[in-house]
Design an enzyme around this catalytic site. Structure first.
Site, mmCIF file in Angstrom:
data_model
loop_
_atom_site.group_PDB
_atom_site.id
_atom_site.type_symbol
_atom_site.label_atom_id
_atom_site.label_comp_id
_atom_site.label_asym_id
_atom_site.label_seq_id
_atom_site.Cartn_x
_atom_site.Cartn_y
_atom_site.Cartn_z
ATOM 1 N N ASP A 187 0.858 -1.190 0.000
ATOM 2 C CA ASP A 187 0.000 0.000 0.000
ATOM 3 C C ASP A 187 0.897 1.243 0.000
ATOM 4 O O ASP A 187 1.349 1.697 1.057
ATOM 5 C CB ASP A 187 -0.931 -0.006 1.213
ATOM 6 C CG ASP A 187 -1.881 1.202 1.199
ATOM 7 O OD1 ASP A 187 -1.670 2.130 0.396
ATOM 8 O OD2 ASP A 187 -2.832 1.207 2.006
ATOM 9 N N HIS A 192 0.685 7.893 3.957
ATOM 10 C CA HIS A 192 1.392 7.227 5.051
ATOM 11 C C HIS A 192 2.889 7.516 5.054
ATOM 12 O O HIS A 192 3.629 6.943 5.852
ATOM 13 C CB HIS A 192 1.159 5.711 4.964
ATOM 14 C CG HIS A 192 -0.285 5.349 4.825
ATOM 15 N ND1 HIS A 192 -1.200 5.565 5.827
ATOM 16 C CD2 HIS A 192 -0.992 4.823 3.784
ATOM 17 C CE1 HIS A 192 -2.400 5.166 5.418
ATOM 18 N NE2 HIS A 192 -2.296 4.711 4.185
ATOM 19 N N ILE A 207 -0.137 9.209 8.631
ATOM 20 C CA ILE A 207 -0.820 8.329 9.585
ATOM 21 C C ILE A 207 -0.510 6.867 9.250
ATOM 22 O O ILE A 207 -0.038 6.555 8.147
ATOM 23 C CB ILE A 207 -2.347 8.574 9.603
ATOM 24 C CG1 ILE A 207 -2.979 8.236 8.237
ATOM 25 C CG2 ILE A 207 -2.650 10.014 9.987
ATOM 26 C CD1 ILE A 207 -4.508 8.321 8.252
ATOM 27 N N GLY A 210 -4.406 1.652 7.892
ATOM 28 C CA GLY A 210 -5.425 0.912 8.628
ATOM 29 C C GLY A 210 -5.082 -0.573 8.696
ATOM 30 O O GLY A 210 -5.244 -1.222 9.735
#
Ligand SMILES: CCCCCCC[C@@H](O)CC(=O)SCCNC(=O)CCNC(=O)[C@H](O)C(C)(C)COP(=O)(O)OP(=O)(O)OC[C@H]1O[C@@H](n2cnc3c(N)ncnc32)[C@H](O)[C@@H]1OP(=O)(O)O
Length: 285
Positions: A187, A192, A207, A210
């Site tokens: 990903d 990120h 961040i 998930g």
């Protein structure tokens, strides 16, 4: 966004071949192997008798970040991962070839102020034997595309957690560089990694993915309820309720419901913020 283009989009089945290095990299991205003397984690990071985590099903054979393509008209910087759910029908091998069949199952409008949920469905099969290995459902929150229409199937809303003290609590730290390791499992969303993109999305810093938080919760369940045996964890659902910042400690709180059934949440300990909510899992021990 172009709802009709998304509804009629067809993605060819994807065959992904992965080696022991990919399986280990995924586990390292979840923080496995932090203690060189803890041999219980070695089967996930050492090719001797390697085990693949069931949550790798979330990652395998994903068609990539197609929502970034301008023709879909999705405000991709504002996308957040909203929910994730896997049901295992078999066990993922430590290396192998998997075929994934993916489709967008629906879009659920939440109104112009809030956004829309994009529901995805993926079926995974062993590419050689054709054994059905997993069904994976996931939802993206399109924060910039509310009020533009709906179609198809939504994931049923998960129930709230019981209001009582948890039966077990497990804390797992993350590293400030956790997202930079995790992203190598596939990903590459700049949210990120790149502070400028994170700021555009409304965050002070990149961040955590998930699916990294999801994998860390998987770690906690495997260790606490499954004897670290991947085949024992048969299903797992999470709702990503607030973002996790790399470097935070993930505190998993488990509510036992008997007969291999669990409810749980996860809290970013330093901010006392619920980051995974309404979660559930089924296991055998
Ligand atoms: C195509 C391939 C692309 C690949 C993409 C790759 C993506 C990844 O790289 C991206 C990531 O990993 S992002 C990191 C992980 N995710 C997050 O951090 C999101 C955390 N969640 C939030 O911030 C809020 O839930 C938030 C902001 C999402 C929503 O919270 P609120 O604004 O507080 O929502 P609220 O107004 O209370 O509710 C609106 C309605 O939506 C429902 N809802 C809320 N959170 C939900 C969630 N997480 N999942 C599903 N539904 C959710 C509410 O129930 C409410 O519905 P209703 O109006 O029917 O009551």
């Amino acid at each position: 966004m172009d709802i009709e283009r998304i509804r009629t989009m067809s993605i060819e089945p994807i065959v992904q071949t992965y080696t022991f290095r990919d399986t280990i990299l995924y586990a390292l991205g979840l923080g496995y192997g932090a203690d060189p003397l803890d041999t219980s984690e070695l089967p996930f990071v050492y090719e001797g008798d390697l085990k693949c985590l069931p949550s790798y099903a979330n990652v395998l054979c994903h068609p990539g970040f197609w929502a970034q393509k301008p023709e879909f008209g999705i405000d991709w910087v504002k996308i957040l991962h909203a929910e994730q759910d896997f049901h295992m029908h078999g066990t993922l091998p430590p290396q192998g070839s998997i075929r994934g069949e993916y489709k967008v199952a629906g879009i659920e409008d939440k109104g112009p102020e809030r956004g829309a949920l994009l529901h995805q469905l993926k079926e995974l099969y062993d590419a050689e034997s054709n054994e059905h290995l997993a069904t994976v459902r996931s939802t993206l929150f399109l924060r910039g595309n509310g009020g533009e229409g709906s179609f198809g199937d939504a994931m049923p809303a998960a129930d709230k957690l019981p209001e009582r003290e948890p039966d077990k609590v497990v804390e797992i730290p993350t590293l400030p560089r956790q997202a930079l390791i995790y992203r190598l499992s596939g990903d590459y969303n700049p949210l990120h990694a790149d502070p400028a993109v994170a700021r555009k999305a409304g965050f002070e810093m990149p961040i955590l993915h998930g699916l990294c938080t999801n994998g860390i919760a998987t770690r906690a369940i495997l260790k606490t309820y499954c004897g670290d045996e991947p085949a024992n964890l048969t299903s797992m659902f999470v709702r990503f309720s607030r973002p996790v910042m790399p470097g935070e400690t993930i505190r998993c709180e488990f509510f036992e419901e008997g007969a291999g059934s669990l409810r749980f949440r996860a809290i970013a300990k330093e901010r006392d913020t619920v980051v995974l909510d309404r979660c559930s899992a089924r296991y055998s021990d």
